[in-house]
Design an enzyme around this catalytic site. Structure first.
Site, PDB file in Angstrom:
ATOM      1  N   TYR A 157       0.686  -1.257   0.110  1.00  0.00           N
ATOM      2  CA  TYR A 157       0.031  -0.022   0.175  1.00  0.00           C
ATOM      3  C   TYR A 157       0.815   1.308   0.102  1.00  0.00           C
ATOM      4  CZ  TYR A 157      -3.859   3.060   1.682  1.00  0.00           C
ATOM      5  OH  TYR A 157      -4.617   4.238   2.064  1.00  0.00           O
ATOM      6  N   LYS A 181       1.033   4.315  -2.930  1.00  0.00           N
ATOM      7  CA  LYS A 181       0.751   5.526  -2.401  1.00  0.00           C
ATOM      8  C   LYS A 181       1.835   6.631  -2.932  1.00  0.00           C
ATOM      9  CE  LYS A 181      -3.613   4.966  -1.423  1.00  0.00           C
ATOM     10  NZ  LYS A 181      -4.663   5.471  -2.322  1.00  0.00           N
TER      11      LYS A 181
END
Length: 302
Positions: free
Chosen positions: A166, A170
């Site tokens: 993640y 990001k």
């Protein structure tokens, strides 16, 4: 000052069947935008799917007199993204705003994470931002107007245990934004990112006290996002938002130290680490060439 309005404008909000995306879609519609409510309808880990969530948000918008259509495409599917854009163009003939909000989680420590889970999360968050942006880019260039808001995270900006997939996705989004802000300038396309802190399906398992959870409502992030969608929006900014508080995150670089070229050694880097990391005079560059320029300046000064 006049209220910020979106009359005559068309917005696509991905992952807007619930949570943050739903609030963004509702507020844009309240302010006059015609909205494509995109949501695959899957679970937090990306499994499953259905149109009920997107349809429900469309009905909410219609109930207060707004205009909206539902779209169930996956943001990772080329044909699905093309269909989402086609729906908007067929219905309203333009696209002014893209809020890339869709996301999933598959958290595990890196040692336990399967590469498939790493790739899946990277694909949804990073390519799920790139593909819709690519699909609307030429439309916005032709219009000489566009606003794109990407969704980043503190996990990417600063790291978070168990979220290597993640976090990588990001922060990759920030690199993407930093180039689009430059390429979009001459066509009045502004590209920004939001790093939200909000109580949604993706954060409900963090174990925070209920009284804190209740104060992290998604609607407390939305005003900042909608501002970044507006004609008055800046470009190239990372806005952090949560619980009604807003801030600006920057990637900064220290002035550093010129150690010379003759006899340069590992030990010199070690012995000058304090100078290299001294925050005095640090800057947030607007383009990569500014960093290169600094090194040439130091070379000439040395």
């Amino acid at each position: 000052m006049a209220d910020i309005r979106f009359d005559g404008k068309v917005a696509i909000v991905t992952g807007s069947g619930g949570g943050l995306g739903r609030q963004h879609a509702l507020e844009l519609a309240r302010r006059g935008a015609r909205v494509v409510v995109n949501d695959l309808g899957g679970s937090v880990d990306g499994s499953g799917g259905g149109s009920d969530a997107a349809n429900a948000v469309v009905e909410e918008i219609k109930a207060f007199g707004g205009e909206a259509i539902a779209n169930g495409s996956s943001v990772t599917d080329d044909a699905g993204v093309a269909l989402m854009v086609k729906h908007a163009m067929d219905a309203w003939g333009r696209i002014d705003v893209l809020v890339a909000n869709a996301g999933v989680l598959r958290d595990k420590t890196f040692s336990k994470m399967e590469i498939a889970d790493f790739e899946f999360v990277l694909n949804v968050h990073l390519m799920g931002t790139v593909k819709p942006a690519k699909a609307v880019w030429e439309i916005m260039k032709t219009q000489n107007y566009g606003r794109i808001v990407c969704t980043t995270s503190s996990s990417g900006l600063y790291g978070n245990f168990g979220q290597s997939n993640y976090g990588a996705a990001k922060l990759g989004i920030i690199g993407f934004m930093n180039t689009l802000k430059l390429e979009g300038q001459k066509n009045n396309i502004h590209v920004n990112a939001v790093s939200p802190v909000a109580a949604t399906r993706m954060t409900e398992n963090l174990g925070m006290p209920q009284e804190i959870f209740d104060r992290l409502k998604p609607e407390y992030v939305t005003p900042g996002v909608v501002f970044l969608c507006s004609e008055e929006a800046p470009t190239g900014c990372i806005m952090t938002a949560g619980a009604g508080a807003f801030a600006l995150a920057r990637i900064v670089e220290t002035e550093g130290a010129y150690l010379g070229e003759g006899g340069l050694s590992v030990e010199e880097v070690r012995d000058n680490w304090g100078k290299i990391t001294d925050p005095a005079g640090q800057q947030a560059y607007q383009a990569g060439g500014e960093q290169t320029g600094k090194f040439f300046r130091k070379l000439q000064g040395g």
